[in-house]
Design a protein around this motif. Structure first.
Motif, PDB file in Angstrom:
ATOM      1  N   GLY A  26       0.832  -1.207   0.000  1.00 47.19           N
ATOM      2  CA  GLY A  26       0.000   0.000   0.000  1.00 47.19           C
ATOM      3  C   GLY A  26       0.865   1.254   0.000  1.00 47.19           C
ATOM      4  N   VAL A  27       0.825   2.003   1.113  1.00 51.98           N
ATOM      5  CA  VAL A  27       1.522   3.292   1.181  1.00 51.98           C
ATOM      6  C   VAL A  27       2.914   3.196   1.794  1.00 51.98           C
ATOM      7  N   VAL A  28       3.396   1.984   1.979  1.00 51.22           N
ATOM      8  CA  VAL A  28       4.696   1.850   2.649  1.00 51.22           C
ATOM      9  C   VAL A  28       5.578   0.818   1.935  1.00 51.22           C
ATOM     10  N   ASN A  29       6.867   1.061   1.973  1.00 53.03           N
ATOM     11  CA  ASN A  29       7.852   0.058   1.578  1.00 53.03           C
ATOM     12  C   ASN A  29       8.538  -0.482   2.828  1.00 53.03           C
ATOM     13  N   PHE A  30       8.808  -1.784   2.822  1.00 54.54           N
ATOM     14  CA  PHE A  30       9.801  -2.283   3.772  1.00 54.54           C
ATOM     15  C   PHE A  30      10.821  -3.069   2.967  1.00 54.54           C
ATOM     16  N   TYR A  31      11.910  -3.462   3.622  1.00 54.00           N
ATOM     17  CA  TYR A  31      13.049  -3.998   2.879  1.00 54.00           C
ATOM     18  C   TYR A  31      13.503  -5.337   3.449  1.00 54.00           C
ATOM     19  N   ILE A  32      13.968  -6.195   2.542  1.00 56.03           N
ATOM     20  CA  ILE A  32      14.495  -7.504   2.929  1.00 56.03           C
ATOM     21  C   ILE A  32      15.953  -7.560   2.503  1.00 56.03           C
ATOM     22  N   LEU A  33      16.820  -7.901   3.445  1.00 57.53           N
ATOM     23  CA  LEU A  33      18.244  -8.016   3.148  1.00 57.53           C
ATOM     24  C   LEU A  33      18.616  -9.493   3.132  1.00 57.53           C
TER      25      LEU A  33
END
Ligand SMILES: [Zn+2]
Length: 222
Positions: A26-33
């Protein structure tokens, strides 16, 4: 459509480079390392079905997440914590872990992190930097000394840094000090925000912010 208007620079779910992937919820990104031994998430997103679909699209499994590093505990950043049952969960030392305690699964542990503490998770070194302002316990994280995840400390417009939603900050002066701290970091190659995509690090990204705050300081000077 609305999210395009509100957050036009969000990244679509997909790889950013060979080590970092973005998930759009939706309105947010999160990140996977991708760490040598498992996956590390910076925040979690907020809609379980959307986050699960994101992992599937990337060919990844939520149970392989060995650590979640939360920038702060707002719902759009922390609500999907239960999707990662094997994760060590890191929260800012000034945040209130009881806010998420009810949503934890039996395999999860919560570990407070203070500023400038480096933790090694899945063989990956991640440094925590406290960046109060948006919330009192807000944190940024830097991986491999070059990828900086800013949470809601700042936003990017055309590659330039601005405070994120300053009217919404619990402490606006602290937010400015936090951005100043991030601006002083050397060697940052990429900035990853939660609501305005990613950009290059370095002095040019912060130049406009410096100029703006200098103007503001001029204006309030007697
Ligand atoms: Zn927030």
């Amino acid at each position: 459509m609305i999210r395009k208007l509100l957050c036009p620079d969000l990244l679509d779910t997909g790889p950013v480079n060979d080590r970092i992937m973005a998930v759009r919820d939706g309105v947010v990104n999160f990140y996977i390392l991708k760490a040598p031994a498992g996956l590390v998430c910076i925040d979690t997103g907020w809609r379980p079905a959307c986050v699960s679909r994101g992992f599937e699209a990337l060919g990844l499994r939520t149970q392989d997440v060995v650590a979640v590093m939360l920038t702060h505990l707002h719902w759009d950043h922390a609500r999907c914590l239960p999707l990662f049952p094997a994760a060590r969960v890191f929260v800012g030392a000034c945040d209130e872990p009881t806010l998420i305690a009810r949503g934890l699964t039996p395999g999860q542990t919560v570990e407070p992190v203070g500023s400038d503490r480096t933790v090694t998770v899945g063989g990956l070194a991640v440094r925590a930097i406290n960046t109060p302002g948006h919330t009192p316990g807000s944190m940024a994280y830097i991986a491999e000394d070059k990828s900086l995840f800013t949470g809601d400390a700042l936003s990017l417009k055309r590659g330039r840094v601005f405070p994120f939603a300053p009217w919404f900050a619990t402490d606006r002066k602290a937010l400015d000090r936090s951005i100043r701290k991030l601006a002083a970091m050397r060697g940052v190659e990429c900035l990853f925000t939660a609501h305005s995509g990613m950009g290059q690090g370095g002095e040019s990204a912060f130049a406009h912010w410096h100029a703006t705050t200098d103007v503001l300081q001029e204006e309030v000077r007697p």
